[in-house]
Design an enzyme around this catalytic site. Sequence first.
Site, PDB file in Angstrom:
ATOM      1  N   GLU A 315      -3.289  -3.827  10.330  1.00  0.00           N
ATOM      2  CA  GLU A 315      -3.746  -4.983   9.565  1.00  0.00           C
ATOM      3  C   GLU A 315      -4.096  -6.147  10.491  1.00  0.00           C
ATOM      4  O   GLU A 315      -5.090  -6.849  10.264  1.00  0.00           O
ATOM      5  CB  GLU A 315      -2.689  -5.417   8.552  1.00  0.00           C
ATOM      6  N   PHE A 400      -1.068   4.500   0.377  1.00  0.00           N
ATOM      7  CA  PHE A 400      -1.170   5.887   0.799  1.00  0.00           C
ATOM      8  C   PHE A 400      -2.416   6.512   0.174  1.00  0.00           C
ATOM      9  O   PHE A 400      -2.783   6.219  -0.963  1.00  0.00           O
ATOM     10  CB  PHE A 400       0.058   6.672   0.342  1.00  0.00           C
TER      11      PHE A 400
END
Length: 413
Positions: A315, A400
């Site tokens: 990120e 996910f």
Amino acid sequence: MNERRVVITGMGVITSLGSNLETFWERLLRGESGIDHIRQFDASQFDVRFAGECVDFSPDPYIDRREAKRLDRFAQMAVAAAKEAWKDSNLDMARVDATRVGVIMGSGIGGLLEIEEQYKRLMEKGPSKVSAFTIPKLMGNAASANVSIFQGAKGPSTSVVTACASAAHALGDALWAIKRGEADIMYAGGAEAAVTPLGLAAFSAMKALSTRNDDPRHASRPFDRDRDGFVMGEGAGVLILEEMEHALNRGARIYAELAGVGASSDAGHITQPDEQGDGAVRAMQAALQHARIQPTQVSYINAHGTSTPLGDVAETNAIKRVFGDHARRLAISSTKSALGHLLGASGAVELVVTVMTLQRNIITPTINLEHPDPQCDLDYVPNQPRDMRVDVALCNSFGFGGHNASVCVRRLS
């Protein structure tokens, strides 16, 4: 025809730091943690024995006890958060067209507690003892269905299942439903109650969780050098989205404008993020483009920030790629440091925090950030809240399966 703009007029949360919006906000600002040793079941034999549980939550103030028994915990929380948002919005359902009020809720797992309880009953007592309410309680759409039922919302009602991006995608879908003219008001968010024996054992088996059993409150430490996995949490968040003219005509208090959403897929590994955050880059860029916002106009990001070794670096890399030099001027914080990871509910609860940041001009801290990771070298607002005017912000959610979502909100001038 003028574009329909969408604003946020009500917010409700059910979290380990409380179910009252103001209490929740104040505890976040104080840097409190809702993570502790598990109380809902005996976890003494588990490798991981702590989570962000909503230990004070009871459906009683929101749902008749007989009705509550027909809902799994995640759906109870969804209904409770929706009622909190409804109360916060001062929305009178008797004075609006119910067919123009919809619901979109996300949940990554759904009624896991009910699955476990009924499977145990099946094995121990036989098939005749399985509850007739099993399917209505465990089905993934139980959150959106029951919010629709309890709130009398007769417009579009759907469900989203994209793991930890579920609530953010639900908010995006609700935004588009209003922009397309399918609804004037949408209840949108997510709910999750996967702190169960199977849920805990399964995530632990993946080696995805922190194992700081001796120090639960400091276990979730996004962007810290010593992070060792995420912490499971539970809860719900619901926001009431409303077409702006509709909100103004009824004299609603407007928190912020939901200005843009972006989504993408990594199309890579089923659980690991792209190392350079490629999918996250495209989601953030899409949200900014949809909102017609330049990267330099953003001053705050509520990060996905899970406290996992790979995710936090990915990120950080993605933010640098999107914002360039401006990344060094951004304030970034992770709500998961205090609540743990609410999975399919996280995007909604974290957007509530983001909107409150715009409203109050103060940023909640990333707690437990004591030893900065050299690979995570941006400004994550460590350990103390920060007074700062924020006009435009992003809220990131990555799940996910490589599901990515980013939501952009801005202050109405």
